[in-house]
Motif scaffolding. Sequence first.
Motif, PDB file in Angstrom:
ATOM      1  N   ASP A   1       9.559  -4.946  -5.038  1.00  0.00           N
ATOM      2  CA  ASP A   1       8.292  -4.518  -4.451  1.00  0.00           C
ATOM      3  C   ASP A   1       7.309  -3.976  -5.482  1.00  0.00           C
ATOM      4  OD1 ASP A   1       9.841  -2.292  -5.036  1.00  0.00           O
ATOM      5  OD2 ASP A   1       9.066  -1.119  -3.355  1.00  0.00           O
ATOM      6  N   LEU A   2       7.629  -4.127  -6.757  1.00  0.00           N
ATOM      7  CA  LEU A   2       6.784  -3.627  -7.824  1.00  0.00           C
ATOM      8  C   LEU A   2       5.427  -4.323  -7.825  1.00  0.00           C
ATOM      9  CD1 LEU A   2       7.905  -2.903 -11.415  1.00  0.00           C
ATOM     10  CD2 LEU A   2       6.139  -4.632 -11.107  1.00  0.00           C
ATOM     11  N   ARG A   3       4.355  -3.541  -8.027  1.00  0.00           N
ATOM     12  CA  ARG A   3       2.997  -4.080  -8.125  1.00  0.00           C
ATOM     13  C   ARG A   3       2.528  -4.015  -9.577  1.00  0.00           C
ATOM     14  NH1 ARG A   3      -0.533  -0.743  -5.826  1.00  0.00           N
ATOM     15  NH2 ARG A   3       0.986   0.958  -5.833  1.00  0.00           N
TER      16      ARG A   3
ATOM     17  N   ALA B   1       6.314   4.143  -5.068  1.00  0.00           N
ATOM     18  CA  ALA B   1       5.588   2.875  -4.925  1.00  0.00           C
ATOM     19  C   ALA B   1       5.229   2.406  -6.325  1.00  0.00           C
ATOM     20  CB  ALA B   1       4.339   3.043  -4.062  1.00  0.00           C
ATOM     21  N   PRO B   2       6.153   1.779  -7.017  1.00  0.00           N
ATOM     22  CA  PRO B   2       5.973   1.522  -8.449  1.00  0.00           C
ATOM     23  C   PRO B   2       4.795   0.601  -8.769  1.00  0.00           C
ATOM     24  CG  PRO B   2       7.863   0.297  -7.605  1.00  0.00           C
ATOM     25  CD  PRO B   2       7.433   1.237  -6.517  1.00  0.00           C
TER      26      PRO B   2
ATOM     27  N   ALA C   1       4.930  -9.564 -14.592  1.00  0.00           N
ATOM     28  CA  ALA C   1       5.178  -9.332 -13.166  1.00  0.00           C
ATOM     29  C   ALA C   1       6.454 -10.038 -12.724  1.00  0.00           C
ATOM     30  CB  ALA C   1       3.982  -9.811 -12.351  1.00  0.00           C
ATOM     31  N   ASP C   2       6.642 -11.267 -13.151  1.00  0.00           N
ATOM     32  CA  ASP C   2       7.842 -12.018 -12.780  1.00  0.00           C
ATOM     33  C   ASP C   2       9.100 -11.383 -13.357  1.00  0.00           C
ATOM     34  OD1 ASP C   2       6.331 -13.856 -11.381  1.00  0.00           O
ATOM     35  OD2 ASP C   2       6.231 -15.297 -13.036  1.00  0.00           O
ATOM     36  N   ARG C   3       9.027 -10.950 -14.611  1.00  0.00           N
ATOM     37  CA  ARG C   3      10.218 -10.410 -15.281  1.00  0.00           C
ATOM     38  C   ARG C   3      10.613  -9.041 -14.742  1.00  0.00           C
ATOM     39  NH1 ARG C   3       7.421 -12.359 -20.765  1.00  0.00           N
ATOM     40  NH2 ARG C   3       8.224 -14.501 -20.811  1.00  0.00           N
ATOM     41  N   LEU C   4       9.640  -8.192 -14.461  1.00  0.00           N
ATOM     42  CA  LEU C   4       9.953  -6.831 -14.038  1.00  0.00           C
ATOM     43  C   LEU C   4      10.374  -6.745 -12.580  1.00  0.00           C
ATOM     44  CD1 LEU C   4       8.809  -6.181 -16.811  1.00  0.00           C
ATOM     45  CD2 LEU C   4       7.639  -4.218 -15.798  1.00  0.00           C
ATOM     46  N   ARG C   5      10.160  -7.783 -11.808  1.00  0.00           N
ATOM     47  CA  ARG C   5      10.555  -7.722 -10.394  1.00  0.00           C
ATOM     48  C   ARG C   5      12.071  -7.804 -10.212  1.00  0.00           C
ATOM     49  NH1 ARG C   5       5.484 -10.441  -9.120  1.00  0.00           N
ATOM     50  NH2 ARG C   5       4.107  -8.762  -8.430  1.00  0.00           N
ATOM     51  N   VAL C   6      12.808  -8.104 -11.264  1.00  0.00           N
ATOM     52  CA  VAL C   6      14.268  -8.004 -11.156  1.00  0.00           C
ATOM     53  C   VAL C   6      14.676  -6.544 -11.054  1.00  0.00           C
ATOM     54  CG1 VAL C   6      14.576 -10.140 -12.464  1.00  0.00           C
ATOM     55  CG2 VAL C   6      14.675  -7.955 -13.670  1.00  0.00           C
TER      56      VAL C   6
END
Length: 265
Positions: free
Chosen positions: A72-74, A44-45, A63-68
């Motif tokens: 489901d990253l928080r 659950a990253p 948050a926007d960049r790492l969701r690629v």
Amino acid sequence: MAAGRARALGVPTRGTTNPNRLRRVDRWVVGTPWLVARVRAAAAPLVVDLGYGSSPVTTVEMADRLRVVRPDLRVLGLEIDPERVAAAEPAADPPRLEFRRGGFELAGRRPVLVRAFNVLRQYTEEQAAEAWRTLLDRLGPGGVLVEGTCDEIGRRCCWVTLDAEGPRTLTLACRPSAVDTPSDLAERLPKALIHRNVPGERVHALLTELDACWATAAPFAPFGPRARWTEAVRLLAERGWPVLDGRRRWRLGELTLPWSVVAPC
């Protein structure tokens, strides 16, 4: 390092920030295969942006960049100053993006990735080393800490990547047109290295050699600063420095090397 009423370890930063200030480090994170693999492997990253400053804009961008990497990253933004936490609340999107009061103790969380930029410059070298140990002890399994410094608009950056084993790499990143010589980045070295840029230290040898390569690459200047930076890094690798990345990263104004070649003597 001070502990507040909620045991938030550390002291507030100056708080300055700007949109896209941390774009270079975010781009490096999502472009580094071993680091991406650790985020994807997490059950659950959770990613923590430590000390985001007076505005939450760089946390929102991260948050926007790492969701690629993981949709489901928080992301959790942590600040010691409760007024900054309150000011960030309108940007929250729980549970995907939240803001809380916290410091080096990471508010009791166990993230897979922590980004801590422009946080440790105000501490002594010994205090910064203690902060490293505290943060590494609180990472989740396979967790990674990316700690560094950049200028106010993110055109000159340096950062160290660490995991449970300690420091792994040093990255220099810049807009090549924003430097006269690569050693201009010395002012943005992480606290662990900024006082070590003196003869006899490895990081000084690196910057001296990189400047020499930059001078040798002068014939590439008519093709633009990016081409000259790329050639300078190629020459550095040719001279035996263990450059870890490739031409595609060099053209972005990046250079990553093992920590062992720059570690304080």
